[in-house]
Design a protein around this motif. Structure first.
Motif, PDB file in Angstrom:
ATOM      1  N   ALA A 213       0.838  -1.205   0.000  1.00 45.07           N
ATOM      2  CA  ALA A 213       0.000   0.000   0.000  1.00 45.07           C
ATOM      3  C   ALA A 213       0.870   1.251   0.000  1.00 45.07           C
ATOM      4  O   ALA A 213       0.574   2.234  -0.694  1.00 45.07           O
ATOM      5  N   ALA A 214       1.960   1.211   0.759  1.00 45.80           N
ATOM      6  CA  ALA A 214       2.868   2.366   0.813  1.00 45.80           C
ATOM      7  C   ALA A 214       3.535   2.620  -0.534  1.00 45.80           C
ATOM      8  O   ALA A 214       3.959   3.746  -0.822  1.00 45.80           O
ATOM      9  N   ALA A 215       3.621   1.577  -1.365  1.00 45.68           N
ATOM     10  CA  ALA A 215       4.227   1.717  -2.701  1.00 45.68           C
ATOM     11  C   ALA A 215       3.212   2.158  -3.744  1.00 45.68           C
ATOM     12  O   ALA A 215       3.547   2.258  -4.931  1.00 45.68           O
ATOM     13  N   GLY A 216       1.976   2.399  -3.322  1.00 46.49           N
ATOM     14  CA  GLY A 216       0.948   2.856  -4.254  1.00 46.49           C
ATOM     15  C   GLY A 216       0.130   1.760  -4.890  1.00 46.49           C
ATOM     16  O   GLY A 216      -0.637   2.005  -5.828  1.00 46.49           O
ATOM     17  N   VAL A 217       0.254   0.537  -4.360  1.00 50.36           N
ATOM     18  CA  VAL A 217      -0.498  -0.601  -4.898  1.00 50.36           C
ATOM     19  C   VAL A 217      -1.923  -0.582  -4.349  1.00 50.36           C
ATOM     20  O   VAL A 217      -2.167  -0.209  -3.197  1.00 50.36           O
ATOM     21  N   HIS A 218      -2.872  -0.993  -5.173  1.00 47.05           N
ATOM     22  CA  HIS A 218      -4.257  -1.146  -4.721  1.00 47.05           C
ATOM     23  C   HIS A 218      -4.373  -2.492  -4.000  1.00 47.05           C
ATOM     24  O   HIS A 218      -4.440  -3.546  -4.646  1.00 47.05           O
ATOM     25  N   VAL A 219      -4.356  -2.478  -2.681  1.00 49.87           N
ATOM     26  CA  VAL A 219      -4.402  -3.710  -1.894  1.00 49.87           C
ATOM     27  C   VAL A 219      -5.861  -4.032  -1.563  1.00 49.87           C
ATOM     28  O   VAL A 219      -6.588  -3.187  -1.051  1.00 49.87           O
ATOM     29  N   VAL A 220      -6.267  -5.267  -1.861  1.00 49.86           N
ATOM     30  CA  VAL A 220      -7.661  -5.670  -1.661  1.00 49.86           C
ATOM     31  C   VAL A 220      -7.728  -6.829  -0.661  1.00 49.86           C
ATOM     32  O   VAL A 220      -6.710  -7.404  -0.273  1.00 49.86           O
ATOM     33  N   ASN A 221      -8.960  -7.169  -0.250  1.00 48.47           N
ATOM     34  CA  ASN A 221      -9.159  -8.130   0.829  1.00 48.47           C
ATOM     35  C   ASN A 221      -9.459  -9.550   0.369  1.00 48.47           C
ATOM     36  O   ASN A 221      -9.438 -10.482   1.176  1.00 48.47           O
ATOM     37  N   ASN A 222      -9.758  -9.741  -0.905  1.00 44.37           N
ATOM     38  CA  ASN A 222     -10.011 -11.085  -1.416  1.00 44.37           C
ATOM     39  C   ASN A 222      -9.874 -11.085  -2.940  1.00 44.37           C
ATOM     40  O   ASN A 222      -9.848 -10.011  -3.560  1.00 44.37           O
ATOM     41  N   PRO A 223      -9.797 -12.254  -3.547  1.00 42.82           N
ATOM     42  CA  PRO A 223      -9.592 -12.321  -5.000  1.00 42.82           C
ATOM     43  C   PRO A 223     -10.721 -11.708  -5.812  1.00 42.82           C
ATOM     44  O   PRO A 223     -10.476 -11.147  -6.894  1.00 42.82           O
ATOM     45  N   THR A 224     -11.956 -11.792  -5.322  1.00 41.42           N
ATOM     46  CA  THR A 224     -13.067 -11.187  -6.050  1.00 41.42           C
ATOM     47  C   THR A 224     -12.925  -9.670  -6.093  1.00 41.42           C
ATOM     48  O   THR A 224     -13.156  -9.035  -7.133  1.00 41.42           O
ATOM     49  N   GLU A 225     -12.523  -9.088  -4.963  1.00 40.05           N
ATOM     50  CA  GLU A 225     -12.267  -7.645  -4.942  1.00 40.05           C
ATOM     51  C   GLU A 225     -11.139  -7.280  -5.901  1.00 40.05           C
ATOM     52  O   GLU A 225     -11.161  -6.205  -6.510  1.00 40.05           O
ATOM     53  N   ALA A 226     -10.160  -8.163  -6.026  1.00 36.94           N
ATOM     54  CA  ALA A 226      -9.052  -7.903  -6.956  1.00 36.94           C
ATOM     55  C   ALA A 226      -9.583  -7.780  -8.383  1.00 36.94           C
ATOM     56  O   ALA A 226      -9.185  -6.884  -9.136  1.00 36.94           O
ATOM     57  N   GLY A 227     -10.483  -8.689  -8.751  1.00 33.84           N
ATOM     58  CA  GLY A 227     -11.075  -8.616 -10.085  1.00 33.84           C
ATOM     59  C   GLY A 227     -11.888  -7.360 -10.277  1.00 33.84           C
ATOM     60  O   GLY A 227     -11.811  -6.703 -11.330  1.00 33.84           O
ATOM     61  N   GLN A 228     -12.666  -6.991  -9.262  1.00 34.78           N
ATOM     62  CA  GLN A 228     -13.499  -5.792  -9.366  1.00 34.78           C
ATOM     63  C   GLN A 228     -12.649  -4.529  -9.476  1.00 34.78           C
ATOM     64  O   GLN A 228     -12.955  -3.635 -10.272  1.00 34.78           O
ATOM     65  N   LYS A 229     -11.592  -4.455  -8.665  1.00 36.38           N
ATOM     66  CA  LYS A 229     -10.715  -3.290  -8.748  1.00 36.38           C
ATOM     67  C   LYS A 229     -10.011  -3.230 -10.108  1.00 36.38           C
ATOM     68  O   LYS A 229      -9.869  -2.145 -10.694  1.00 36.38           O
ATOM     69  N   MET A 230      -9.613  -4.381 -10.617  1.00 41.66           N
ATOM     70  CA  MET A 230      -8.972  -4.385 -11.929  1.00 41.66           C
ATOM     71  C   MET A 230      -9.942  -3.950 -13.013  1.00 41.66           C
ATOM     72  O   MET A 230      -9.558  -3.240 -13.961  1.00 41.66           O
ATOM     73  N   ALA A 231     -11.202  -4.336 -12.883  1.00 40.78           N
ATOM     74  CA  ALA A 231     -12.204  -3.907 -13.857  1.00 40.78           C
ATOM     75  C   ALA A 231     -12.336  -2.394 -13.859  1.00 40.78           C
ATOM     76  O   ALA A 231     -12.467  -1.763 -14.924  1.00 40.78           O
ATOM     77  N   GLU A 232     -12.292  -1.778 -12.676  1.00 44.67           N
ATOM     78  CA  GLU A 232     -12.351  -0.322 -12.579  1.00 44.67           C
ATOM     79  C   GLU A 232     -11.150   0.314 -13.279  1.00 44.67           C
ATOM     80  O   GLU A 232     -11.288   1.310 -14.017  1.00 44.67           O
ATOM     81  N   ILE A 233      -9.999  -0.261 -13.058  1.00 46.26           N
ATOM     82  CA  ILE A 233      -8.757   0.284 -13.652  1.00 46.26           C
ATOM     83  C   ILE A 233      -8.786   0.164 -15.170  1.00 46.26           C
ATOM     84  O   ILE A 233      -8.464   1.108 -15.893  1.00 46.26           O
ATOM     85  N   VAL A 234      -9.198  -1.006 -15.658  1.00 53.50           N
ATOM     86  CA  VAL A 234      -9.246  -1.227 -17.101  1.00 53.50           C
ATOM     87  C   VAL A 234     -10.267  -0.300 -17.765  1.00 53.50           C
ATOM     88  O   VAL A 234     -10.016   0.258 -18.843  1.00 53.50           O
ATOM     89  N   LYS A 235     -11.399  -0.132 -17.111  1.00 57.14           N
ATOM     90  CA  LYS A 235     -12.442   0.747 -17.674  1.00 57.14           C
ATOM     91  C   LYS A 235     -11.974   2.193 -17.753  1.00 57.14           C
ATOM     92  O   LYS A 235     -12.350   2.923 -18.677  1.00 57.14           O
ATOM     93  N   ALA A 236     -11.135   2.601 -16.827  1.00 54.98           N
ATOM     94  CA  ALA A 236     -10.675   3.988 -16.768  1.00 54.98           C
ATOM     95  C   ALA A 236      -9.507   4.261 -17.702  1.00 54.98           C
ATOM     96  O   ALA A 236      -9.116   5.426 -17.869  1.00 54.98           O
ATOM     97  N   ARG A 237      -8.940   3.226 -18.325  1.00 54.11           N
ATOM     98  CA  ARG A 237      -7.763   3.429 -19.197  1.00 54.11           C
ATOM     99  C   ARG A 237      -8.138   4.221 -20.442  1.00 54.11           C
ATOM    100  O   ARG A 237      -9.190   4.071 -21.003  1.00 54.11           O
TER     101      ARG A 237
END
Length: 294
Positions: A270-294
């Motif tokens: 987190a200190a390095a600027g990484v989006h840290v999530v609590n489970n693998p499903t959240e990882a997918g959801q956060k990645m979807a947000e990132i991809v959509k915003a590209r």
């Protein structure tokens, strides 16, 4: 593009005549991977469903031009199999074997660094590597991976590797390459190696990283990300509730004192600027947000 492998990679399977080697080698071939040879000492001249078998890796390379090896042999033979591939000039060796003694792993790692710097070892005890739609080396089910990018995945856990691929597929997000580095204490390829390759790959626009308790590789990855990685990174660390001193599944997944805890890894990332999530499903959801915003 992809990292480490592509649709031109020619694969030989060390242990193709064994049960696991045959099963996964033929699955890789059915996926579209160019499986050009098998190697089993004493069984040269045979074939496995049309794949020629050779006695040595050197013979297989000379005959087929193989440039990657899939090692699927018992633990007591695995170290020598890896080194045989390196001596034959194979640039990528993927070893799925679990239960290799730690001193064998350390010896192989040191020998590769000193004598065969041109050979990259992926594993041991890993699911392998897949560039969806191009090449699949190892035990990952190709049908759970969507090709096309823009996400690159690197994971210590095989199970989380599969879930990461499937979570992204469910969201319609493709993957450039997914690398399972394995959970043993002495992996041949680490997080930083993969992060550097994804950073250099023009088709990878974001990176998903799946770590776990034990060791300090995630903290090293955090340092590298802070200094060298410009692409967004999403990370999940498994083992938040693991008790100190107890090995959890992987040989490398053990908390020693205050080192190797999930919380410490999460804080470093987190200190390095990484989006840290609590489970693998959240990882997918956060990645979807990132991809959509590209």
């Amino acid at each position: 593009m992809s990292i480490f492998v592509d649709d031109n990679t020619k694969v030989l399977v060390q242990g193709l005549t064994g049960g696991q080697g045959r099963f996964h080698g033929l699955r890789n071939k059915a996926y579209g991977t160019k499986v050009v040879a098998g190697v089993t000492p004493g069984k040269g001249g045979q074939d496995v469903e049309g794949i020629p078998v050779y006695d040595t890796v050197a013979e297989a390379v000379a005959a087929t031009g193989a440039d990657a090896s899939f090692v699927s042999v018992p633990p007591r033979f695995a170290a020598e199999a890896i080194l045989e591939a390196a001596r034959a000039g194979i640039p990528l060796v993927v070893c799925i074997t679990e239960g290799i003694p730690a001193h064998d792993e350390a010896r192989v790692f040191a020998t590769l660094r000193a004598e065969h710097p041109g050979t990259r070892l992926l594993g041991p005890n890993c699911p392998g590597i897949i560039s969806p739609g191009k090449t699949n080396i190892g035990i990952t089910a190709g049908e759970i991976a969507l090709p096309g990018g823009p996400v690159g995945i690197v994971s210590r856990s095989g199970t989380l590797t599969y879930q990461a691929l499937y979570e992204l597929k469910q969201l319609g997000i493709g993957v450039t390459t997914c690398v399972g580095i394995g959970g043993d204490p002495v992996p041949g390829t680490n997080f930083v190696d993969c992060l550097a390759a994804f950073e250099a790959d023009p088709d990878t626009g974001a990176i998903a990283m799946f770590g776990e308790i034990g060791g300090i590789e995630e903290e090293r990855a955090a340092e590298f990300i802070a200094k060298e990685v410009t692409k967004p990174v999403v990370a999940y660390i498994a083992g938040v509730t693991a008790p100190p001193g107890k090995k959890m599944g992987h040989a490398g997944a053990i908390i020693s004192g205050s080192k190797g805890t999930a919380q410490a890894k999460m804080e470093a990332l987190a200190a390095a600027g990484v989006h840290v999530v609590n489970n693998p499903t959240e990882a997918g959801q956060k990645m979807a947000e990132i991809v959509k915003a590209r």
